[in-house]
Design a protein around this motif. Structure first.
Motif, mmCIF file in Angstrom:
data_model
loop_
_atom_site.group_PDB
_atom_site.id
_atom_site.type_symbol
_atom_site.label_atom_id
_atom_site.label_comp_id
_atom_site.label_asym_id
_atom_site.label_seq_id
_atom_site.Cartn_x
_atom_site.Cartn_y
_atom_site.Cartn_z
ATOM 1 N N UNK A 155 2.949 -7.217 -0.485
ATOM 2 C CA UNK A 155 0.902 -6.770 -0.912
ATOM 3 C C UNK A 155 0.590 -6.206 0.606
ATOM 4 N N UNK A 156 1.637 -5.903 1.041
ATOM 5 C CA UNK A 156 1.477 -4.944 2.692
ATOM 6 C C UNK A 156 1.736 -3.993 2.005
ATOM 7 N N UNK A 157 2.159 -3.941 0.652
ATOM 8 C CA UNK A 157 2.759 -2.018 0.634
ATOM 9 C C UNK A 157 1.931 -1.593 -0.566
ATOM 10 N N UNK A 158 1.186 -2.768 -1.234
ATOM 11 C CA UNK A 158 -0.018 -2.304 -2.431
ATOM 12 C C UNK A 158 -1.245 -2.006 -1.476
ATOM 13 N N UNK A 159 -1.483 -2.858 -0.758
ATOM 14 C CA UNK A 159 -2.852 -2.667 -0.071
ATOM 15 C C UNK A 159 -2.622 -1.373 0.907
ATOM 16 N N UNK A 160 -1.924 -1.080 1.804
ATOM 17 C CA UNK A 160 -1.206 0.288 2.553
ATOM 18 C C UNK A 160 -1.982 1.603 1.065
ATOM 19 N N UNK A 161 -1.433 1.389 0.098
ATOM 20 C CA UNK A 161 -1.699 2.859 -0.890
ATOM 21 C C UNK A 161 -3.440 2.605 -0.831
ATOM 22 N N UNK A 180 -3.083 -3.060 6.429
ATOM 23 C CA UNK A 180 -2.256 -3.688 5.637
ATOM 24 C C UNK A 180 -1.197 -5.138 5.900
ATOM 25 N N UNK A 181 -1.046 -5.947 5.935
ATOM 26 C CA UNK A 181 -0.378 -6.893 6.040
ATOM 27 C C UNK A 181 1.183 -6.007 7.423
ATOM 28 N N UNK A 182 0.999 -6.845 8.700
ATOM 29 C CA UNK A 182 1.734 -6.542 9.862
ATOM 30 C C UNK A 182 1.128 -5.255 10.345
#
Length: 184
Positions: free
Chosen positions: A136-142, A12-14
């Motif tokens: 986007x970071x939260x969505x992509x982490x999942x 994810x981002x970050x």
């Protein structure tokens, strides 16, 4: 080494993909392991998206193929590639087409908690994209957690030193140590 190998560092981002990728490169340089590095985020950075390529995957693959051809022509056989979704199964075809059939793929998914990723993004994103990056970071982490294929090494980055994370990533490659195969 007959076939090229690619280390895909996703997350994810970050999460620290770029930073870890550069530290992995530093460790490989110290071990005299020839390699190249590509930050996949730059392979498809065009606006507007090309006609018929709304997600820019075709331009990304075309650029990867061209850059890898230059590296390969000079004898490099190992690539570190960082990009958020690069570890997902659908990326396999892009690397096979760009680097050749039989490319060895090592997938590493860097992980971080929502709080850690948010803190890092708050320190990094100083422009107008912060809210978009956070969501986007939260969505992509999942998505990554659900879809990363079996065999993907998962490396947690929360409260860890970059050098320690990079050592774990390098260990996943098998590119150093007594059992390492080949030079460039």
């Amino acid at each position: 080494m007959d076939h090229p190998e690619v280390l895909l560092i996703g997350g994810r981002a970050g999460v620290g993909k770029t930073t870890v990728g550069w530290e992995v490169s530093a460790l490989l340089r110290a071990a005299a392991v020839p390699h190249a590095v590509i930050d996949g985020d730059f392979m498809g950075q065009v606006h507007p998206a090309p006609e018929g390529d709304p997600d820019r995957s075709q331009v990304t693959e075309s650029n990867l193929r061209a850059v890898w051809a230059n590296f390969s022509h000079r004898g490099y056989r190992r690539l570190i590639y960082t990009n958020t979704l690069s570890v997902l199964p659908e990326s396999t075809g892009m690397f096979e087409r760009a680097m050749g059939d039989g490319v060895g793929i090592v997938r590493v998914l860097l992980t971080a908690s929502d709080a850690t990723a948010r803190e890092r993004l708050l320190g990094r994103e100083l422009g107008s994209e912060l809210e978009k990056e956070l969501q986007g970071s939260v969505r992509k982490a999942r998505l990554l957690d659900e879809r990363a294929p079996a065999g993907t090494a998962r490396v947690m980055t929360d409260s860890r030193l970059v050098a320690d994370i990079a050592r774990e990533v390098v260990a996943a490659t098998g590119w150093t140590g007594p059992d390492a195969v080949g030079g460039s």
